[in-house]
Motif scaffolding. Structure first.
Motif, PDB file in Angstrom:
ATOM      1  N   ALA A  62       0.861  -1.179   0.000  1.00 30.61           N
ATOM      2  CA  ALA A  62       0.000   0.000   0.000  1.00 30.61           C
ATOM      3  C   ALA A  62       0.895   1.226   0.000  1.00 30.61           C
ATOM      4  O   ALA A  62       1.941   1.220   0.652  1.00 30.61           O
ATOM      5  CB  ALA A  62      -0.912   0.012   1.220  1.00 30.61           C
ATOM      6  N   HIS A  99      -3.542   4.493   0.131  1.00 31.68           N
ATOM      7  CA  HIS A  99      -4.025   4.708   1.485  1.00 31.68           C
ATOM      8  C   HIS A  99      -3.928   6.203   1.779  1.00 31.68           C
ATOM      9  O   HIS A  99      -2.860   6.782   1.666  1.00 31.68           O
ATOM     10  CB  HIS A  99      -3.134   3.905   2.438  1.00 31.68           C
ATOM     11  CG  HIS A  99      -3.677   3.782   3.809  1.00 31.68           C
ATOM     12  ND1 HIS A  99      -4.412   2.692   4.224  1.00 31.68           N
ATOM     13  CD2 HIS A  99      -3.604   4.598   4.873  1.00 31.68           C
ATOM     14  CE1 HIS A  99      -4.749   2.847   5.484  1.00 31.68           C
ATOM     15  NE2 HIS A  99      -4.277   3.999   5.913  1.00 31.68           N
ATOM     16  N   MET A 100      -5.039   6.805   2.125  1.00 33.96           N
ATOM     17  CA  MET A 100      -5.028   8.251   2.323  1.00 33.96           C
ATOM     18  C   MET A 100      -5.178   8.680   3.768  1.00 33.96           C
ATOM     19  O   MET A 100      -5.993   8.129   4.490  1.00 33.96           O
ATOM     20  CB  MET A 100      -6.218   8.887   1.583  1.00 33.96           C
ATOM     21  CG  MET A 100      -6.218   8.689   0.096  1.00 33.96           C
ATOM     22  SD  MET A 100      -7.660   9.511  -0.654  1.00 33.96           S
ATOM     23  CE  MET A 100      -8.096  10.727   0.559  1.00 33.96           C
ATOM     24  N   THR A 102      -5.769  12.462   5.685  1.00 31.40           N
ATOM     25  CA  THR A 102      -5.937  13.880   5.451  1.00 31.40           C
ATOM     26  C   THR A 102      -6.072  14.559   6.794  1.00 31.40           C
ATOM     27  O   THR A 102      -6.114  13.907   7.836  1.00 31.40           O
ATOM     28  CB  THR A 102      -7.217  14.165   4.656  1.00 31.40           C
ATOM     29  OG1 THR A 102      -8.271  13.403   5.221  1.00 31.40           O
ATOM     30  CG2 THR A 102      -7.024  13.785   3.222  1.00 31.40           C
ATOM     31  N   GLY A 103      -6.142  15.830   6.760  1.00 32.64           N
ATOM     32  CA  GLY A 103      -6.323  16.563   7.996  1.00 32.64           C
ATOM     33  C   GLY A 103      -6.639  17.992   7.647  1.00 32.64           C
ATOM     34  O   GLY A 103      -6.369  18.428   6.532  1.00 32.64           O
ATOM     35  N   GLU A 108      -2.387  18.089  11.937  1.00 31.95           N
ATOM     36  CA  GLU A 108      -3.149  16.855  11.742  1.00 31.95           C
ATOM     37  C   GLU A 108      -2.531  16.006  10.638  1.00 31.95           C
ATOM     38  O   GLU A 108      -2.438  14.798  10.740  1.00 31.95           O
ATOM     39  CB  GLU A 108      -4.601  17.170  11.380  1.00 31.95           C
ATOM     40  CG  GLU A 108      -5.484  17.515  12.572  1.00 31.95           C
ATOM     41  CD  GLU A 108      -6.942  17.710  12.174  1.00 31.95           C
ATOM     42  OE1 GLU A 108      -7.682  18.357  12.925  1.00 31.95           O
ATOM     43  OE2 GLU A 108      -7.341  17.198  11.095  1.00 31.95           O
ATOM     44  N   VAL A 114       2.858  10.363  10.385  1.00 34.42           N
ATOM     45  CA  VAL A 114       3.640   9.623  11.370  1.00 34.42           C
ATOM     46  C   VAL A 114       2.929   8.326  11.762  1.00 34.42           C
ATOM     47  O   VAL A 114       3.538   7.251  11.775  1.00 34.42           O
ATOM     48  CB  VAL A 114       3.901  10.480  12.630  1.00 34.42           C
ATOM     49  CG1 VAL A 114       4.569   9.647  13.706  1.00 34.42           C
ATOM     50  CG2 VAL A 114       4.774  11.669  12.277  1.00 34.42           C
ATOM     51  N   ALA A 115       1.656   8.430  12.009  1.00 33.84           N
ATOM     52  CA  ALA A 115       0.896   7.236  12.395  1.00 33.84           C
ATOM     53  C   ALA A 115       0.919   6.204  11.272  1.00 33.84           C
ATOM     54  O   ALA A 115       1.105   5.008  11.504  1.00 33.84           O
ATOM     55  CB  ALA A 115      -0.534   7.613  12.744  1.00 33.84           C
ATOM     56  N   GLN A 118       4.839   4.925  10.987  1.00 33.15           N
ATOM     57  CA  GLN A 118       5.253   4.131  12.154  1.00 33.15           C
ATOM     58  C   GLN A 118       4.335   2.937  12.332  1.00 33.15           C
ATOM     59  O   GLN A 118       4.750   1.876  12.803  1.00 33.15           O
ATOM     60  CB  GLN A 118       5.182   4.970  13.431  1.00 33.15           C
ATOM     61  CG  GLN A 118       5.863   6.304  13.352  1.00 33.15           C
ATOM     62  CD  GLN A 118       7.239   6.284  13.979  1.00 33.15           C
ATOM     63  OE1 GLN A 118       7.888   5.250  14.001  1.00 33.15           O
ATOM     64  NE2 GLN A 118       7.666   7.436  14.460  1.00 33.15           N
ATOM     65  N   GLY A 119       3.089   3.160  12.010  1.00 34.79           N
ATOM     66  CA  GLY A 119       2.120   2.085  12.188  1.00 34.79           C
ATOM     67  C   GLY A 119       2.284   0.990  11.154  1.00 34.79           C
ATOM     68  O   GLY A 119       1.579  -0.005  11.191  1.00 34.79           O
ATOM     69  N   GLY A 120       3.188   1.194  10.235  1.00 30.44           N
ATOM     70  CA  GLY A 120       3.463   0.164   9.247  1.00 30.44           C
ATOM     71  C   GLY A 120       2.323  -0.057   8.280  1.00 30.44           C
ATOM     72  O   GLY A 120       2.146  -1.135   7.733  1.00 30.44           O
ATOM     73  N   ARG A 121       1.534   0.979   8.061  1.00 28.95           N
ATOM     74  CA  ARG A 121       0.384   0.795   7.191  1.00 28.95           C
ATOM     75  C   ARG A 121       0.748   0.877   5.723  1.00 28.95           C
ATOM     76  O   ARG A 121      -0.002   0.453   4.870  1.00 28.95           O
ATOM     77  CB  ARG A 121      -0.665   1.866   7.484  1.00 28.95           C
ATOM     78  CG  ARG A 121      -1.582   1.483   8.598  1.00 28.95           C
ATOM     79  CD  ARG A 121      -2.785   2.391   8.624  1.00 28.95           C
ATOM     80  NE  ARG A 121      -3.919   1.697   9.203  1.00 28.95           N
ATOM     81  CZ  ARG A 121      -5.055   2.290   9.538  1.00 28.95           C
ATOM     82  NH1 ARG A 121      -5.211   3.572   9.360  1.00 28.95           N
ATOM     83  NH2 ARG A 121      -6.048   1.591  10.043  1.00 28.95           N
TER      84      ARG A 121
ATOM     85  N   PRO B  48       2.165   2.476  17.973  1.00 24.96           N
ATOM     86  CA  PRO B  48       1.585   1.140  17.800  1.00 24.96           C
ATOM     87  C   PRO B  48       1.624   0.697  16.346  1.00 24.96           C
ATOM     88  O   PRO B  48       1.489   1.503  15.434  1.00 24.96           O
ATOM     89  CB  PRO B  48       0.135   1.312  18.268  1.00 24.96           C
ATOM     90  CG  PRO B  48      -0.109   2.771  18.251  1.00 24.96           C
ATOM     91  CD  PRO B  48       1.201   3.440  18.467  1.00 24.96           C
ATOM     92  N   ASN B  49       1.816  -0.562  16.142  1.00 29.54           N
ATOM     93  CA  ASN B  49       1.804  -1.142  14.803  1.00 29.54           C
ATOM     94  C   ASN B  49       0.375  -1.517  14.422  1.00 29.54           C
ATOM     95  O   ASN B  49      -0.224  -2.419  14.990  1.00 29.54           O
ATOM     96  CB  ASN B  49       2.716  -2.370  14.785  1.00 29.54           C
ATOM     97  CG  ASN B  49       2.774  -2.999  13.422  1.00 29.54           C
ATOM     98  OD1 ASN B  49       1.751  -3.193  12.778  1.00 29.54           O
ATOM     99  ND2 ASN B  49       3.979  -3.305  12.978  1.00 29.54           N
ATOM    100  N   PHE B  50      -0.139  -0.753  13.452  1.00 33.83           N
ATOM    101  CA  PHE B  50      -1.526  -0.960  13.036  1.00 33.83           C
ATOM    102  C   PHE B  50      -1.783  -2.367  12.538  1.00 33.83           C
ATOM    103  O   PHE B  50      -2.851  -2.936  12.743  1.00 33.83           O
ATOM    104  CB  PHE B  50      -1.880  -0.004  11.906  1.00 33.83           C
ATOM    105  CG  PHE B  50      -2.283   1.345  12.361  1.00 33.83           C
ATOM    106  CD1 PHE B  50      -3.533   1.559  12.933  1.00 33.83           C
ATOM    107  CD2 PHE B  50      -1.428   2.426  12.240  1.00 33.83           C
ATOM    108  CE1 PHE B  50      -3.915   2.811  13.360  1.00 33.83           C
ATOM    109  CE2 PHE B  50      -1.801   3.688  12.663  1.00 33.83           C
ATOM    110  CZ  PHE B  50      -3.039   3.878  13.222  1.00 33.83           C
ATOM    111  N   LEU B  98      -8.662   6.190   4.862  1.00 33.74           N
ATOM    112  CA  LEU B  98      -9.342   5.790   3.631  1.00 33.74           C
ATOM    113  C   LEU B  98      -8.419   4.910   2.805  1.00 33.74           C
ATOM    114  O   LEU B  98      -7.233   5.170   2.691  1.00 33.74           O
ATOM    115  CB  LEU B  98      -9.723   7.029   2.811  1.00 33.74           C
ATOM    116  CG  LEU B  98     -10.705   7.988   3.462  1.00 33.74           C
ATOM    117  CD1 LEU B  98     -11.004   9.148   2.531  1.00 33.74           C
ATOM    118  CD2 LEU B  98     -11.989   7.261   3.835  1.00 33.74           C
TER     119      LEU B  98
END
Lengths: 344, 344
Positions: A62, A99-100, A102-103, A108, A114-115, A118-121, B48-50, B98
């Motif tokens: 992604a 993967h989007m 927005t803020g 935001e 960062v999320a 770091q979240g590995g998404r 946290p790792n999503f 999203l």
DNA sequence: TTGTATGCGTTATCAT
DNA sequence: ATGATAACGCATACAA
């Protein structure tokens, strides 16, 4: 619960790892086994679980999109859906999803990135140019996370992957186009000066004038947001000058539409009384009256190349820094003509 | 590797499960421990790792977007970025991201949805109306997977969550607006008849005419794609009738722009010679000459409500089927006037 | 060529 | 209030 690799394994009478290898199409599995396993997969309607796969393989397939703040004017610009289409096709070609985050504010957006990272998404990130770049970019660089910018970054551009047009050249050629028609009083109506794209187009414009020995007039350069109203304001200012311009270079089609409307209101005809060229060549350039001569910057390609090259970088981390320049071309329509001797 | 829950646990001298509870802000953890753990988290820059979280909790906090095929004209329509902004803000408000799949063909789109859903990548899906709905919708229904449609589904709409305007009423009121001005030769230029929105607006239009005792003329209704060219074609046909209309209801602003251009070419003035109302009230309605009277369908809200209500459904599966009707209002500008006695 | 065992980073279920 | 441990579904190193 959905059907898993184990269910398939059990029914096919093989080990889960074998099923996994069939999915990866490993060369160390016999064709016979592959066939049998695949049949069972079909039968059970098996679909791999991306999440589990991601966790085990550290790859999400992604790519993250960082949009300008949703309150930003860019969102209203047709540029946006087009670049998204390009990104989408580029990603889809390699089986990546988008993967989007927005803020509404820059904070935001930053937190979202960062999320996401770091979240590995996501495996990589594409930034749609905007003002937040600074923090986000330095964060991504520090983490050594793969990313591409669409549009040229503010600074440090030798060390950042980006996809952009040669906006200097575009600004220059467009101005030369007007000069060739005989214009020497050419004004520039641009967007936000914080944007590199604006600055580069202005520089190209100035270069063209200088090359032709036309002297620069400070009052001929007006910058504002990429919005249509500003186009209107600019026209008022320009046409109230002692020596009003006979041609306008406008940095965006939407703005040009505002300019066109204002001129219409004032009873000034395009291109008879004044010529206009603009940038981006979105649908409205074609639909404006008169249809606008506009620089086709290949917005779709901007997105497509960003996705494609980002994925290359993701899959081969050794790839060097890349700066991709997408070609442009001037689409001639009916908004330019030779200058009249006098205006107003 | 990034810092994990275990690293935090070790340094904070607690068990991983405790850290997990701190993240979830569980009430069964003492404030003192929470504080200490949080300090360590900050110190180590823990995020946290999503992916791992999703795998364990069976929830991704992501909602899938199903776009029309990227080759579709809708992508060119300003409707699209606006609805996306609404979706994005609705999702962001609840900390959802999203996730997009796209495809060039309906098959690709369908496969994308299946992979997304079966792959566990998203907790719910929003469909941006298009013609693929059939297969995708029946798939989602069969799987009992949470989803919302933007725009009314083709069939079975009592059993499907959707967000839409009252397009019948909008079509009716807009026509009444013209009738009140004195028009009785009112034509309708609409989009693709496969789209429910088109049909409903036509029905509203017809209802208004019937209510006022104006007889319907078959030749006054023309349907085509939501594109500007079709607007142009329609005008030619309509104005070559023995009794050309004195007012037009146009189903989309972009189309109306095409209509406007064509009329301009033919030397017909708006609103003096002919009146126009259109739908969607996107930016160009305001920027057209003359500015168009248009139905503001609150595109942003369409997206926002879809995201918001989908998330409700995700977090509370017992929620009943919902049909959300977003209000509209007619924005009066300068494209309508009383009819002239004769035209051409 | 295939099977076994372990780990990916969490959450959740038992214990204590 | 906290800890140990088993899932979650898959990939992969190691065995066979």
């Amino acid at each position: 619960m959905a059907v898993t690799i184990k269910d398939v394994a059990k029914i096919a009478n093989v080990a889960p790892s074998t099923v996994s290898r069939v999915i990866a199409n490993s060369s160390r599995i016999s064709e016979k086994t592959k066939k049998r396993v695949r049949e069972v997969m079909d039968e059970l309607g098996y679909h791999p679980n991306f999440i589990a796969r991601s966790l085990a393989s550290h790859s999400t397939r992604a790519i993250g999109l960082v949009m300008p703040s949703s309150s930003d004017a860019v969102f209203q610009n047709p540029f946006f859906p087009t670049v998204l289409t390009g990104l989408s096709e580029g990603a889809h070609a390699k089986q990546y999803a988008l993967h989007m985050t927005t803020g509404k504010t820059d904070d935001e957006i930053y937190d979202g990135v960062v999320a996401m990272v770091q979240g590995g998404r996501v495996d990589g990130v594409v930034l749609l140019y905007s003002k937040v770049e600074d923090r986000v970019i330095s964060y991504l660089k520090k983490r050594d996370f793969p990313f591409f910018v669409i549009g040229k970054p503010f600074k440090d551009d030798e060390n950042i992957n980006y996809v952009d047009n040669d906006n200097f050249k575009a600004g220059k050629e467009v101005t030369e186009h007007l000069i060739q028609l005989g214009h020497d009083r050419i004004a520039f109506i641009g967007g936000n000066l914080d944007l590199v794209v604006t600055v580069e187009r202005i520089e190209g414009y100035e270069k063209a004038l200088r090359n032709s020995g036309i002297k620069l007039v400070d009052e001929y350069i007006i910058n504002d947001e990429f919005l249509q109203e500003s186009g209107q304001d600019a026209v008022e200012v320009l046409l109230s000058l002692d020596q009003p311009p006979s041609a306008l270079v406008v940095a965006d089609d939407l703005m040009a539409l505002g300019v066109l409307n204002k001129l219409d209101e004032m009873g000034i005809e395009v291109p008879k009384d004044i010529s206009i060229v603009s940038f981006n060549n979105v649908l409205i350039a074609e639909m404006a009256r008169p249809p606008l001569t506009s620089v086709n910057i290949n917005i779709f390609d901007l997105g497509f190349q960003a996705a494609k090259n980002l994925i290359q970088k993701i899959e081969n981390p050794e790839e060097p820094i890349k700066r991709i320049i997408v070609p442009f071309n001037i689409v001639t329509r009916y908004s330019c003509d030779r200058p009249k001797e006098s205006l107003v």
